[in-house]
Design an enzyme around this catalytic site. Structure first.
Site, PDB file in Angstrom:
ATOM      1  N   GLY A  11       4.025 -26.590  46.285  1.00  0.00           N
ATOM      2  CA  GLY A  11       4.081 -26.156  45.205  1.00  0.00           C
ATOM      3  C   GLY A  11       4.455 -24.729  45.418  1.00  0.00           C
ATOM      4  O   GLY A  11       4.080 -23.809  46.347  1.00  0.00           O
ATOM      5  N   ASP A 103      -1.340 -25.883  52.826  1.00  0.00           N
ATOM      6  CA  ASP A 103      -1.728 -26.852  53.587  1.00  0.00           C
ATOM      7  C   ASP A 103      -0.712 -27.866  54.434  1.00  0.00           C
ATOM      8  O   ASP A 103      -0.495 -28.279  55.524  1.00  0.00           O
ATOM      9  CB  ASP A 103      -2.745 -27.625  53.166  1.00  0.00           C
ATOM     10  CG  ASP A 103      -4.140 -27.405  53.873  1.00  0.00           C
ATOM     11  OD1 ASP A 103      -4.242 -26.338  54.186  1.00  0.00           O
ATOM     12  OD2 ASP A 103      -5.124 -28.125  53.534  1.00  0.00           O
ATOM     13  N   THR A 125       0.423 -19.850  48.326  1.00  0.00           N
ATOM     14  CA  THR A 125      -0.348 -20.962  47.387  1.00  0.00           C
ATOM     15  C   THR A 125      -1.027 -20.118  46.414  1.00  0.00           C
ATOM     16  O   THR A 125      -1.847 -19.314  46.607  1.00  0.00           O
ATOM     17  CB  THR A 125      -0.818 -22.124  47.911  1.00  0.00           C
ATOM     18  OG1 THR A 125      -1.712 -22.461  46.943  1.00  0.00           O
ATOM     19  CG2 THR A 125      -2.030 -21.758  49.108  1.00  0.00           C
ATOM     20  N   ASP A 129      -6.648 -21.498  48.693  1.00  0.00           N
ATOM     21  CA  ASP A 129      -7.507 -22.550  49.400  1.00  0.00           C
ATOM     22  C   ASP A 129      -7.524 -22.737  50.937  1.00  0.00           C
ATOM     23  O   ASP A 129      -7.918 -23.781  51.261  1.00  0.00           O
ATOM     24  CB  ASP A 129      -7.437 -23.934  48.612  1.00  0.00           C
ATOM     25  CG  ASP A 129      -5.935 -24.305  48.901  1.00  0.00           C
ATOM     26  OD1 ASP A 129      -5.232 -23.582  49.278  1.00  0.00           O
ATOM     27  OD2 ASP A 129      -5.556 -25.585  48.585  1.00  0.00           O
ATOM     28  N   ARG A 171      -6.579 -26.965  42.244  1.00  0.00           N
ATOM     29  CA  ARG A 171      -6.716 -28.119  43.056  1.00  0.00           C
ATOM     30  C   ARG A 171      -8.343 -28.361  43.364  1.00  0.00           C
ATOM     31  O   ARG A 171      -8.892 -28.619  42.426  1.00  0.00           O
ATOM     32  CB  ARG A 171      -5.865 -28.217  44.260  1.00  0.00           C
ATOM     33  CG  ARG A 171      -5.058 -29.601  44.765  1.00  0.00           C
ATOM     34  CD  ARG A 171      -4.330 -29.259  45.883  1.00  0.00           C
ATOM     35  NE  ARG A 171      -2.956 -28.827  45.868  1.00  0.00           N
ATOM     36  CZ  ARG A 171      -1.977 -29.540  45.512  1.00  0.00           C
ATOM     37  NH1 ARG A 171      -2.151 -30.665  45.492  1.00  0.00           N
ATOM     38  NH2 ARG A 171      -0.791 -28.815  45.380  1.00  0.00           N
TER      39      ARG A 171
HETATM   40  O1  F6P Z   1      -1.357 -26.101  44.677  1.00  0.00           O
HETATM   41  C1  F6P Z   1      -0.558 -25.565  43.660  1.00  0.00           C
HETATM   42  C2  F6P Z   1      -0.759 -26.377  42.465  1.00  0.00           C
HETATM   43  O2  F6P Z   1      -0.513 -25.397  41.290  1.00  0.00           O
HETATM   44  C3  F6P Z   1      -2.466 -26.681  42.280  1.00  0.00           C
HETATM   45  O3  F6P Z   1      -3.118 -25.831  41.468  1.00  0.00           O
HETATM   46  C4  F6P Z   1      -2.154 -27.965  41.334  1.00  0.00           C
HETATM   47  O4  F6P Z   1      -3.284 -29.011  41.414  1.00  0.00           O
HETATM   48  C5  F6P Z   1      -1.027 -28.737  41.838  1.00  0.00           C
HETATM   49  O5  F6P Z   1      -0.119 -27.547  42.462  1.00  0.00           O
HETATM   50  C6  F6P Z   1       0.047 -28.967  40.852  1.00  0.00           C
HETATM   51  O6  F6P Z   1       0.769 -29.749  41.483  1.00  0.00           O
HETATM   52  P1  F6P Z   1       2.550 -30.251  40.670  1.00  0.00           P
HETATM   53  O7  F6P Z   1       3.235 -28.855  40.661  1.00  0.00           O
HETATM   54  O8  F6P Z   1       3.028 -31.196  41.545  1.00  0.00           O
HETATM   55  O9  F6P Z   1       2.162 -30.751  39.482  1.00  0.00           O
END
Ligand code: F6P
Length: 320
Positions: A11, A103, A125, A129, A171
């Site tokens: 992300g 991670d 991120t 976390d 998350r």
């Molecule tokens: O890790 C960053 C994040 O935005 C989290 O807060 C969230 O749960 C996840 O990525 C969403 O992922 P995606 O953009 O793949 O939907």
């Protein structure tokens, strides 16, 4: 080390571009060639790799997202995929890598390191976390986005005497809700690290109403409970009209805050400096008490993230 690569993966996070700029410019300053690997590990396998120079990273320090783009890559989770990545690094004569991400990005980098590629990670991120570093690049910008939203929602909430549940990302980490909740003056902060107690939310809501409060902001971390069901329960049990706002990906975008730009620049500089001096590096950069710290990548991904009890307690006390 004559040539290094840099990639962003997982992300995206505001400040990734500031870190990329610092990596590229530090490498150029040190006389090291630097190659951008586009679309994360996917781009590594596809050979989507180009040389970068000082001008390639001009005008990006203020931009959200990542100029190198990002992608998820299932193939890179297989040993053939990792070998393909190693081979591609050899094709491009890349001797070491700086990886920007969370991670998952670090786990990919560790696989390369196990096969002899020196790697340095920069934690990027919005979730904050990662247990080994006090803060990750992008976190405070996301918090700013959330408090801006809280302010706007509070305006309309007060006008109508309503309550609002604002669901934020994170998350499995409650830091966005916690820091935005404290700085945005939320009445209730719901995070995965603490037990979910709807009765306490009800009590706080009723207590607030009895004191004449005309708004009620609940910050709910995604995944802890269904925001609409919580709103329904609160309405039934308090008689207060509740609305739900799910902030979603708005939290991932936007121009990085000053803090994120500063730590991104510091970490970008130190990542290159460390990598060129340590050809055996398997290292993650972090920040503790305002200082850049160096942690083994395995330890960085294993260290459990803990919330700040101090911030949690203060948020609880101030929202009585
Ligand atoms: O890790 C960053 C994040 O935005 C989290 O807060 C969230 O749960 C996840 O990525 C969403 O992922 P995606 O953009 O793949 O939907």
């Amino acid at each position: 080390m004559k040539r290094i690569g840099v990639l962003t993966s997982g992300g995206d996070a505001p400040g990734m571009n500031a870190a990329l700029r610092a990596v590229v410019r530090t490498a150029v300053y040190m006389g090291v060639e630097v190659y951008g690997i586009y679309e994360g590990y996917r781009g590594l396998l596809d050979g989507n790799i180009k040389e970068l120079n000082v001008a390639s990273v001009a005008d990006i320090i203020q931009r959200g997202g990542t100029a190198l783009r990002s992608a998820r890559c299932a193939e890179f989770h297989t040993s053939e995929g990792i070998q393909k990545g190693i081979d591609m690094l050899k094709v491009f004569k890349i001797e070491g890598l700086v990886v920007l991400g969370g991670d998952g990005t670090y786990r990919g980098a560790m696989e390369l390191a196990k096969r002899g590629v020196p790697v340095v990670g920069i934690p990027c991120t919005i979730d904050n976390d990662m247990g080994y570093t006090e803060f990750t690049v992008g976190f405070f910008t996301a918090v700013e986005t959330v408090i801006e939203a809280i302010g706007k929602i509070r305006d309309t909430s007060s006008s109508h005497g309503r309550g609002n549940i604002i669901e934020v990302m994170g998350r499995r980490c409650g830091d966005i809700a916690l820091y935005a909740g404290l700085s945005g003056g939320a009445e209730n902060i719901i995070i995965p690290e603490e037990p979910f107690n709807v009765n306490e939310m009800i009590e706080r809501t009723i207590r607030g109403r009895n004191r004449g409060k005309i708004h009620n902001i609940v910050l709910l971390t995604e995944g802890v409970a269904n925001a609409y069901e919580v709103a329904e329960t609160l309405e039934e049990r308090t008689g207060v009209d509740f609305r739900v706002t799910i902030l979603g990906h708005i939290q991932r975008g936007g121009s990085p805050s000053a803090f994120d730009r500063v730590i991104a620049s510091q970490m970008g500089y130190h990542a290159v400096d460390y990598l060129v001096k340590h050809p055996e590096a398997q290292t993650a950069l972090g920040i503790q008490g305002g200082q850049i710290v160096y942690t083994g990548m395995l330890e960085a991904v294993s260290r459990k993230k803990e919330i700040s009890e101090d911030i949690y307690t203060i948020a609880q006390v101030l929202s009585i």
